[in-house]
Design an enzyme around this catalytic site. Structure first.
Site, PDB file in Angstrom:
ATOM      1  N   SER A  67      19.599  67.929  12.386  1.00  0.00           N
ATOM      2  CA  SER A  67      20.542  68.777  11.641  1.00  0.00           C
ATOM      3  C   SER A  67      21.284  67.597  10.611  1.00  0.00           C
ATOM      4  O   SER A  67      22.021  68.651   9.519  1.00  0.00           O
ATOM      5  CB  SER A  67      21.352  69.495  12.338  1.00  0.00           C
ATOM      6  N   ASP A  79      17.354  62.676  17.708  1.00  0.00           N
ATOM      7  CA  ASP A  79      16.238  63.365  17.398  1.00  0.00           C
ATOM      8  C   ASP A  79      15.138  62.186  16.755  1.00  0.00           C
ATOM      9  O   ASP A  79      15.755  61.602  15.756  1.00  0.00           O
ATOM     10  CB  ASP A  79      16.554  64.463  16.353  1.00  0.00           C
ATOM     11  N   LYS A 134      14.795  62.952  21.569  1.00  0.00           N
ATOM     12  CA  LYS A 134      14.516  64.426  21.546  1.00  0.00           C
ATOM     13  C   LYS A 134      13.180  64.451  20.615  1.00  0.00           C
ATOM     14  O   LYS A 134      13.467  64.242  19.531  1.00  0.00           O
ATOM     15  CB  LYS A 134      15.604  65.277  21.477  1.00  0.00           C
ATOM     16  N   GLU A 156      10.407  67.906  19.538  1.00  0.00           N
ATOM     17  CA  GLU A 156      10.320  69.426  19.193  1.00  0.00           C
ATOM     18  C   GLU A 156       9.100  69.687  19.570  1.00  0.00           C
ATOM     19  O   GLU A 156       7.845  69.089  19.060  1.00  0.00           O
ATOM     20  CB  GLU A 156      10.514  69.800  18.140  1.00  0.00           C
ATOM     21  N   GLU A 181      16.202  76.867  21.926  1.00  0.00           N
ATOM     22  CA  GLU A 181      16.812  77.345  20.864  1.00  0.00           C
ATOM     23  C   GLU A 181      16.354  78.668  20.533  1.00  0.00           C
ATOM     24  O   GLU A 181      15.299  79.058  20.501  1.00  0.00           O
ATOM     25  CB  GLU A 181      16.710  76.212  19.596  1.00  0.00           C
TER      26      GLU A 181
HETATM   27  O1  KIV Z   1      19.196  68.826  15.246  1.00  0.00           O
HETATM   28  C1  KIV Z   1      19.950  69.470  15.878  1.00  0.00           C
HETATM   29  O2  KIV Z   1      21.295  69.655  15.472  1.00  0.00           O
HETATM   30  C2  KIV Z   1      19.415  70.271  17.036  1.00  0.00           C
HETATM   31  C3  KIV Z   1      20.276  71.123  17.699  1.00  0.00           C
HETATM   32  C4  KIV Z   1      20.555  72.376  17.052  1.00  0.00           C
HETATM   33  C5  KIV Z   1      19.812  71.419  19.085  1.00  0.00           C
HETATM   34  O3  KIV Z   1      18.426  70.071  17.466  1.00  0.00           O
END
Ligand code: KIV
Length: 272
Positions: free
Chosen positions: A53, A91, A121, A123, A190
């Site tokens: 994000s 991420d 993390k 997806e 989410e």
């Molecule tokens: O990138 C992010 O901030 C996220 C959260 C919304 C879980 O993946």
């Protein structure tokens, strides 16, 4: 008020599983820079997510797709330098793990080596099974992310609630169990119905961290800039704002401008 059941000097992936077993909810927020991460860590938040994000919040892109692996590593290394206690999850960005498991592993290793983050993390569910397996086999902790997965926004077409239909809900349940079986230490859900998130949380031993997924999840995550009210055009139902930083900051900037223009700043004490 904190209702911690046990004091942790340092949060590890095992601490999160233990928190779930003890019925202690897990707190998680995003950070992309040193200063914010220092405040969040000092406040005792359990997990800091260096989310992709950052693509929206830091760089002003419409989606999370443009952010690069190098940029994620830059943000993550700034966050890691600030941390004494929190677990830092990073991420793995769009385009750095989808083509094949070897590429996924290379990207995950770069994140771990170059940023010092503690986990990554990813997806997706069954479609990324082999990549998740490969990353885990290298000893890198993996957090899953199911439901609304923003890297697939052009496939979904909208940011509305996912898995309202039986078929998608069933697939999500299977994916969560698969991620647990593979060895993931947690999974983010989410924007899915609260009832579904609660059922998933009950069906797995690993913590389920919700965003827009109701109170039955084992923990909650929000984008820090949203919960602080720095962003003000994004108003989903699930977002609780703890401050109105947009107004407070705008007022401060206006006051500063007025003080400079009037010659009030700096005064006698504010000079050498
Ligand atoms: O990138 C992010 O901030 C996220 C959260 C919304 C879980 O993946």
């Amino acid at each position: 008020m904190s209702v911690a059941k046990k004091q942790y000097k340092r949060i590890t992936t095992n601490s999160l599983v233990e928190m779930k077993a003890n019925g202690e909810k897990i707190s998680m927020l995003t950070a992309y820079d040193y200063t914010m991460a220092k405040i969040i860590d000092g406040a005792g938040i359990d997990v800091i997510l260096v989310g992709d994000s950052a693509s929206n919040v830091m760089a002003g892109h419409e989606t999370t797709l443009p952010i690069t692996l190098d940029q994620m590593i830059y943000h993550a290394s700034s966050v890691v330098r600030a941390i004494d206690r929190a677990l830092v999850v990073v991420d793995i960005p769009f385009g750095s793990y989808q083509s094949d498991p070897k590429e996924a592993l290379r990207s995950a290793i770069r994140i771990m080596k170059e940023s010092g983050g503690h986990a990554i993390k990813v997806e997706g569910g069954k479609e990324i099974k082999d990549s998740v397996k490969r990353i885990l086999a290298a000893g890198i902790p993996v957090m899953g992310h199911l439901g609304l997965t923003p890297q697939s926004i052009y496939k979904f077409g909208t940011y509305t609630v996912r898995a309202k239909e039986e078929e998608e809900a069933e697939q999500l349940k299977e994916d969560a169990k698969m991620l647990e079986r593979l060895g993931c230490f947690a999974v983010v859900l989410e924007k899915v119905p609260a009832k579904l998130a609660k059922a998933v949380a009950k069906s797995v031993r690993i913590p389920v961290i919700g965003i827009g997924a109701g109170n039955g999840a084992d923990g909650q995550v929000l984008v820090t800039h949203d919960m602080l009210g720095m962003t003000h055009e994004f108003n989903p139902r699930f977002l609780r704002r703890y401050l109105d930083m947009y107004t407070a900051m705008t007022d401060a900037f206006k006051q500063y401008k007025a003080d400079v223009k009037s010659g009030d700043f700096p005064n006698e004490e504010e000079q050498y």
